[in-house]
Scaffold this active site. Structure first.
Site, PDB file in Angstrom:
ATOM      1  N   CYS A 234      16.075 -33.086  -5.614  1.00 11.70           N
ATOM      2  CA  CYS A 234      17.300 -33.563  -4.966  1.00 11.70           C
ATOM      3  C   CYS A 234      18.374 -33.774  -6.026  1.00 11.70           C
ATOM      4  CB  CYS A 234      17.032 -34.853  -4.198  1.00 11.70           C
ATOM      5  SG  CYS A 234      18.417 -35.345  -3.151  1.00 11.70           S
TER       6      CYS A 234
ATOM      7  N   ASN B 125       0.831  -1.208   0.000  1.00 19.11           N
ATOM      8  CA  ASN B 125       0.000   0.000   0.000  1.00 19.11           C
ATOM      9  C   ASN B 125       0.858   1.248   0.000  1.00 19.11           C
ATOM     10  OD1 ASN B 125      -0.385   1.856   2.619  1.00 19.11           O
ATOM     11  ND2 ASN B 125       0.380  -0.160   3.225  1.00 19.11           N
TER      12      ASN B 125
ATOM     13  N   CYS C  12      13.321 -32.167   0.390  1.00 17.82           N
ATOM     14  CA  CYS C  12      12.254 -33.069  -0.076  1.00 17.82           C
ATOM     15  C   CYS C  12      11.019 -32.956   0.811  1.00 17.82           C
ATOM     16  CB  CYS C  12      12.753 -34.509  -0.150  1.00 17.82           C
ATOM     17  SG  CYS C  12      13.463 -35.140   1.373  1.00 17.82           S
TER      18      CYS C  12
ATOM     19  N   CYS D  72       6.185   3.808   8.942  1.00 20.66           N
ATOM     20  CA  CYS D  72       5.574   3.978   7.629  1.00 20.66           C
ATOM     21  C   CYS D  72       6.654   4.275   6.589  1.00 20.66           C
ATOM     22  CB  CYS D  72       4.559   5.112   7.682  1.00 20.66           C
ATOM     23  SG  CYS D  72       3.615   5.233   6.182  1.00 20.66           S
TER      24      CYS D  72
ATOM     25  N   THR E  62       5.479  -2.121   7.585  1.00 21.75           N
ATOM     26  CA  THR E  62       5.595  -2.728   6.257  1.00 21.75           C
ATOM     27  C   THR E  62       6.999  -2.578   5.666  1.00 21.75           C
ATOM     28  OG1 THR E  62       4.793  -0.692   5.304  1.00 21.75           O
ATOM     29  CG2 THR E  62       3.161  -2.412   5.723  1.00 21.75           C
TER      30      THR E  62
END
Lengths: 436, 424
Positions: B356, B77, B387, B139, B205
């Site tokens: 792998c 945002n 895996c 911010c 953020t």
């Protein structure tokens, strides 16, 4: 025993609208969001079982990955590079016994990735836009005759054209496509797709098609061998097999493939006459196709009778279920013994567990396979042309593929593979520098 | 049902789920709806100085990172602090607190770096009856260009200074909200503590550009053809937030600071992550902006059920996983695990082999006795967990401890290959 009454056969059993609805697309295409969500379900398997199960060996995880990343053209290229009829195969392949049966999602959640529908999603826009994805190699100066305009012939011709050879297709029928045009159930290939696809395939260039040109009648094999560097036979099978029982010649006893051909070409299907009660004899895809389409045309009762048990039926479980949900009654282990009636059929007598029973019928469809008509000195096995791994026949410079060869299995996808393999082998024998 | 009643800095709330300072807490209408839905508290969207209102862009403020089925994985945002008049906000805060006395109501504030501003505005906010203040030092867009928000949070000296001003002007608890746009979260956390902060909240953020527009080949989204970085949040940022929370919780100088955990909390399990790694409550924004306020039902119900199943209180959950977090150098290098594939659960996709073979240690077969079969080759397996991580079947591949682990503990600080090892 029944008395000789008038058979109840007529057209317009259903309204035109009802018939149109009955013959609508069996599997409507996926929307973009449906396709993206479905594509997300593909696990991108190592040495993917779906690819192994595909007769043409399409790299299925690769084309699905490209759908996922919104690369539709790339996805179609992956499909078409192995199977130029990927659009038709997306519609008619019995995926439930091929790629989708092999999908590991079956083990995980008993619900495979909808590979067929995804393949259609990737190929439709490219065909609709007539986007050619393959350029022809420089001309080899070689000419190849392809006999038969069905899937095997078209596949072979396309690959040969891409490899730089010039091709002439000798097509028996008025229109190209073979069984794609004349044989497959109408609800599997709506909106004239067979012709659209062929137009797309021919769009690559270098392929001339001569229609109404049957081998043995309008053109002979020796002539072709004189005029061309190689010959590919994709001639399918000819005549329908006979039941070999009493009364088979009565009126109202019809070869299923002939009726289906008529149905596929009918502009208004409601004009086709169909019996009130229909008996279909056979257990394969054609038997299912005629049984279901009879119901869709408005037959009140349709019986499909197969001489052996359900496990021997060549129609897939999905197809059998489709017949049943369409209102077809399937009988097993009942070989026909006699066709009843005077001039016109009135019923069929079957044997079952030592007893006999009769199913009354206004029309009887025979769908117990076709046989090949012999061609010159070609070596056959069980009535079909013998070929090697490269699809070469016993005759020099003659290749063959599709239903007419040993190993042909009545599937579009197998015919496409035969045509492709033969083209690659022909190219090798012609000494082209453009090996694909 | 386990009691989720929480007291954070003496501020009580019926559950530990607060809405973070963000668009969902912009005005009384939203906050009332949140409290009706059951949220435990809210941090009111950041107030600034009185004066000409803040101006937001009238083009896109938000954009998302989606999965193919349009699930929002990450969110971005460029909205600024409140663009409503200060007095309107203060009046609404006063009324909301009056109407919802059992809910936590904290007010976020962002002010310029001069003491008089803090001395002027904080008493006005406190006068509304708000339970606490959260200083927005995080911010990362717009306001930071004006010397506020992350511009303060990236300089520990400023954090300490502004925190001191705030503490001097307010008698209610002061929470300092930290920016993750720093190389280490510890100096800002220490500065907040040194400035007298009662708690820290994190993370704000992360600087982010979401993507380009594939048609125009400009960044996306844009305002009239130009774009700017925004703040990234949502599920994708949770691991970054958890690390920063745990760093503060396990470091001696900062471990006493109460923490309000923020960053990608979407369901109750995310809350368990934050609480176990040292947060005393959590704040939520993106999940509410993606699904609406009613997700509080799953958060509360899921956490209660979890605690019931564990036979645990919320207090005991807080910080319980912190002792398991350490530096790499203290990991036991004698301990060994190897992967085991449960053949009954294996669906034969072969992805473990592919990854792998291509990217790891060539320790998984694809064929055994001529058949498709994926088995771990113990001698080659280094126990990397790749895996396990990529297997589509949950629980099919697991790790088991091997006998090599019996050799006693040995970490890097004493390892013979370490030229700097400690010797007795």
């Amino acid at each position: 025993m029944t008395t000789a009454s008038q058979p109840n056969i007529r057209a317009h059993r259903l309204s035109k609208d009802e018939i149109e609805a009955n013959f609508a697309d069996l599997h409507p295409p996926l929307s973009r969001s449906e396709a993206l969500i479905e594509a997300e379900r593909c696990y991108f398997c190592y040495d993917a079982p779906c690819t192994t199960a595909c007769p043409t060996g399409i790299d299925i995880p690769a084309f699905i990955q490209k759908i996922r990343s919104d690369n539709i053209r790339g996805s179609a290229r992956t499909i078409f590079s192995e199977n130029i009829m990927g659009g038709m195969c997306a519609r008619v392949c019995p995926t439930e016994v091929l790629c989708e049966e092999a999908c590991v999602r079956n083990t995980h959640e008993e619900k495979p990735v909808e590979i067929g529908l995804l393949q259609r999603y990737a190929t439709d826009p490219v065909i609709d836009a007539r986007t050619q994805l393959f350029a022809r190699a420089p001309s080899s100066g070689k000419r190849v005759a392809v006999v038969g305009g069905g899937p095997a012939g078209m596949s072979c011709a396309h690959r040969l054209a891409v490899l730089g050879h010039d091709v002439v297709i000798f097509n028996r029928d008025e229109k190209p496509g073979g069984l794609n045009e004349y044989g497959i159930a109408a609800y599997k290939t709506v909106d004239d797709f067979a012709q659209i696809e062929i137009e797309y395939i021919l769009g690559v260039g270098g392929i001339e098609v001569r229609h109404n040109c049957a081998l043995g009648e309008d053109v002979q094999l020796p002539e072709l061998l004189d005029d061309f560097d190689a010959v590919f036979l994709g001639i399918g099978l000819g005549q329908s097999n006979d039941l070999g029982i009493e009364g088979e010649d009565k009126r109202g006893v019809i070869n299923a493939i002939d009726y289906i051909a008529e149905l596929r070409q009918a502009a208004d299907k409601s004009t086709l006459p169909i019996g009130k009660t229909v008996v279909v004899i056979g257990g394969g895809m054609t038997a299912i196709d005629i049984a279901v389409q009879s119901r869709h045309l408005g037959a009140r009762q349709v019986h499909m009778v197969y001489r052996r048990g359900p496990e021997k039926m060549s129609a897939s479980v999905f197809e059998q279920a489709l017949a049943q949900t369409s209102g077809v009654t399937i009988h097993h282990r009942a070989p026909p013994t006699r066709i009843l009636g005077e001039d016109h059929v009135t019923g069929v007598e079957f044997e079952s567990d030592g007893d006999r029973f009769v199913l009354y019928a206004d029309m009887v469809f025979k769908a117990i396979g076709q046989k090949m008509e012999g061609i010159g000195d070609l070596a056959l096995e069980n009535g079909r042309i013998l070929v090697d791994a490269g699809h070469r026949t016993s005759l020099d410079r003659v290749w063959a593929g599709g239903d007419c060869v040993v190993g042909g299995d009545d599937l579009t996808v197998s015919a496409v593979q035969h045509g492709k393999l033969a083209a690659i082998d022909i190219d090798r024998h012609l000494g082209s520098a453009n090996h694909g | 049902m386990a009691d989720l009643k929480t007291t954070f800095l003496g501020i009580e709330s019926p559950n530990p789920f607060w809405l973070a300072s963000a668009p969902p807490t912009d005005k009384a209408y939203n906050v009332n709806r949140a409290f009706e839905a059951g949220w435990g508290g809210a941090v009111w969207k950041t107030l600034g100085e009185d004066g000409p209102p803040i101006v937001n862009v009238s083009g896109p403020r938000y954009s998302a990172l989606h999965s193919n089925d349009r699930r929002v994985i990450g969110f971005n945002n460029i909205e600024l602090i409140t663009d409503r008049p200060l007095q309107t906000n203060l009046d609404e805060i006063r009324q909301v607190k009056k109407d919802w006395p059992d809910r936590a109501l904290v007010v976020s504030v962002m002010l310029p770096m001069n003491e008089s501003a803090w001395a002027k505005y904080l008493p006005m906010i406190e006068d509304t009856g708000a339970d606490g203040l959260e200083l927005n030092f995080g911010c990362p867009h717009g306001m930071s260009e004006r010397g506020m928000g992350a511009a303060v949070g990236q300089v520990p000296e400023y954090i300490q200074m502004a925190t001191e001003w705030a503490k001097a002007s307010a008698s209610i608890p002061v929470i300092v909200k930290l920016t993750p746009n720093v190389t280490s979260i510890l100096p800002p956390a220490r500065a907040a503590k040194d400035g007298g902060a009662d708690a820290v909240s994190l993370i704000n953020t992360i600087n982010s550009i979401m993507r380009v527009d594939y048609d125009t080949l400009t960044m996306y989204p844009t305002t009239d053809g130009m774009g700017t970085h925004g703040g990234y949040c949502g599920e994708a940022v949770k691991p970054i937030a958890l690390n920063m929370v745990a760093e503060i919780a396990r470091t001696r100088e900062t471990s006493s600071l109460p923490i309000s955990g923020i960053g990608g909390v979407t369901d109750w399990r995310d809350a368990v992550d934050f609480l176990a790694l040292g947060a005393s409550n959590v704040q939520v924004c993106t999940a509410a902006m993606v699904y609406g306020f009613r997700i509080i039902d799953d958060l509360v119900d899921g956490l209660s059920t979890f605690l019931d199943n564990k036979g645990m209180t919320l207090d005991r959950l807080v910080g319980c996983a912190v002792p398991s977090v350490t530096d790499w150098q203290y990991l036991n290098l004698n301990y060994a695990e190897k992967a085991v594939i449960n053949q009954d659960m294996c669906i034969q996709c072969g992805r473990c082999h592919a990854v792998c073979e291509d990217t790891s240690h060539q320790a998984i077969t694809h064929t055994v006795d001529g058949k498709r079969r994926f088995e771990v080759i113990d001698d080659a397996c280094v126990g990397c967990n790749l895996c396990v991580s990529i297997c589509p079947v949950d629980g099919c591949i697991t790790m088991r401890q091997t006998s090599a682990s019996d050799a006693g503990k040995l970490n890097w600080t004493a390892h013979p290959n370490n030229p700097m090892r400690k010797t007795d």
